[in-house]
Design an enzyme around this catalytic site. Structure first.
Site, short mmCIF file in Angstrom:
data_model
loop_
_atom_site.label_atom_id
_atom_site.label_comp_id
_atom_site.label_asym_id
_atom_site.label_seq_id
_atom_site.Cartn_x
_atom_site.Cartn_y
_atom_site.Cartn_z
N ILE A 139 4.61 3.81 3.05
CA ILE A 139 4.41 2.59 2.27
C ILE A 139 4.28 1.43 3.25
O ILE A 139 5.20 1.17 4.03
CB ILE A 139 5.58 2.35 1.30
CG1 ILE A 139 5.61 3.46 0.26
CG2 ILE A 139 5.46 0.98 0.63
CD1 ILE A 139 6.84 3.44 -0.61
N LYS A 140 3.14 0.78 3.23
CA LYS A 140 2.89 -0.36 4.12
C LYS A 140 2.89 -1.64 3.31
O LYS A 140 2.48 -1.65 2.15
CB LYS A 140 1.56 -0.17 4.85
CG LYS A 140 1.58 0.97 5.85
CD LYS A 140 0.22 1.20 6.50
CE LYS A 140 -0.67 2.01 5.61
NZ LYS A 140 -1.92 2.43 6.28
N ASP B 87 -6.70 3.51 -3.57
CA ASP B 87 -6.67 3.21 -2.14
C ASP B 87 -8.08 3.17 -1.55
O ASP B 87 -8.40 2.30 -0.73
CB ASP B 87 -5.80 4.23 -1.39
CG ASP B 87 -6.21 5.67 -1.62
OD1 ASP B 87 -6.93 5.96 -2.61
OD2 ASP B 87 -5.80 6.53 -0.82
N ASP C 102 0.86 -1.18 0.00
CA ASP C 102 0.00 0.00 0.00
C ASP C 102 0.90 1.23 0.00
O ASP C 102 1.46 1.62 1.03
CB ASP C 102 -0.90 -0.02 1.24
CG ASP C 102 -1.66 1.29 1.45
OD1 ASP C 102 -1.76 2.08 0.49
OD2 ASP C 102 -2.16 1.51 2.57
N TYR D 136 -19.39 5.13 -8.65
CA TYR D 136 -18.79 6.41 -9.03
C TYR D 136 -19.21 6.74 -10.46
O TYR D 136 -19.39 5.83 -11.29
CB TYR D 136 -17.26 6.28 -8.97
CG TYR D 136 -16.56 7.39 -8.22
CD1 TYR D 136 -17.09 7.93 -7.05
CD2 TYR D 136 -15.33 7.89 -8.66
CE1 TYR D 136 -16.43 8.93 -6.35
CE2 TYR D 136 -14.65 8.87 -7.97
CZ TYR D 136 -15.21 9.40 -6.82
OH TYR D 136 -14.56 10.39 -6.12
N GLY E 20 0.99 4.84 0.06
CA GLY E 20 0.14 5.98 0.36
C GLY E 20 0.87 7.30 0.23
O GLY E 20 2.00 7.36 -0.26
N GLY F 57 -10.04 6.74 -6.41
CA GLY F 57 -8.69 6.43 -5.97
C GLY F 57 -8.53 4.95 -5.65
O GLY F 57 -9.40 4.34 -5.01
#
Length: 247
Positions: free
Chosen positions: A12-13, A104, A6, A95, A8, A102
């Site tokens: 960063i995870k 995420d 991830d 959407y 972000g 996004g």
């Protein structure tokens, strides 16, 4: 074994999962953007400890440069990035243009659905705060994006001559400027979340799933059912990667 990433806005995870149990972390960690030089060695160590790793699946909202550095650190793995689509993993994206959501937020919605298959408000409180509605049928109904707590405070300090960027304390009736700023920013976050939750409050088992590094600063103000959940994006990536592995 699958490496989930991830990327972000500030960190960063990553997480290692098995394809057969994609919501269960075998190992995980995180890096700030200014510590990215350590990422190749860290991922090399992860791969040494988990020799079954063959795939990497990620979500990137940090831009092309960060994506390229992650790709370099994942050399030898099959790397794929999540894109927002009209539907995936029991979630339907309403959407106006599904591809513009996004990645995420899309991953977090999928993770929320995997953890709580009922109506919910999905909140990620970080640099920005996103507040997204998910129906009991798994439909993403729409959502909000607002500045996170720190950004709100910084905006007041930059945009006004007299308001400082200083640490304040929360108070229901603030009586000094720094407390007024801090309390206002926290109340704004909580108020936006509660107003969105009101749209699904009557649904069975409706819940707010709350994650992100700033979540604890205002979680106690929320007067709605709340479940703190860390790393919803990684959970969503795991759910999608698990489906691909089973196909």
């Amino acid at each position: 074994m699958i490496l989930l990433i991830d990327a972000g806005n500030t960190r960063i995870k990553w997480r290692v999962v098995e394809a057969a149990a994609p919501l269960v972390a075998r190992a995980e960690g995180a890096f700030a953007h200014d510590a990215l030089d350590a990422l190749p060695n860290a991922l090399a160590d992860v791969r040494a400890r988990h020799p079954g790793l063959q795939r990497a699946f990620g979500c990137n909202v940090a831009g092309a440069t960060v994506a390229a550095r992650i790709a370099g650190a994942c050399a030898g793995l099959s790397l794929e990035w999540l894109s927002s689509t009209a539907s995936c993993a029991d979630v339907r994206n309403l959407y106006e243009n599904p591809s513009q959501l996004g990645a995420d937020r899309w991953a977090a919605l999928i993770g929320a659905r995997a953890l709580h298959p009922h109506a919910c408000v999905v909140v990620m409180a970080g640099t920005a705060t996103t507040v997204d509605l998910l129906s009991g049928r798994g439909e993403f109904l729409g959502g909000l994006i607002l500045p996170g707590v720190a950004l709100m405070q910084q905006a007041l300090a930059r945009g006004t001559a007299q308001l400082p960027l200083a640490d304040g304390r929360f108070a229901l009736q603030p009586r000094c400027t720094v407390d007024a700023i801090h309390s206002g920013c926290l109340q704004a976050q909580a108020g936006a979340i509660e107003r969105m939750f009101g749209q699904i409050a009557s649904a069975p088992d409706a819940l707010c799933l709350l994650g992100g590094g700033a979540a604890d600063s205002f979680a106690g103000l929320l007067e709605i059912p709340v479940r703190r959940v860390d790393n919803l994006v990684l959970s969503g990536l795991g759910a999608v990667a698990g489906l691909a592995a089973a196909a």
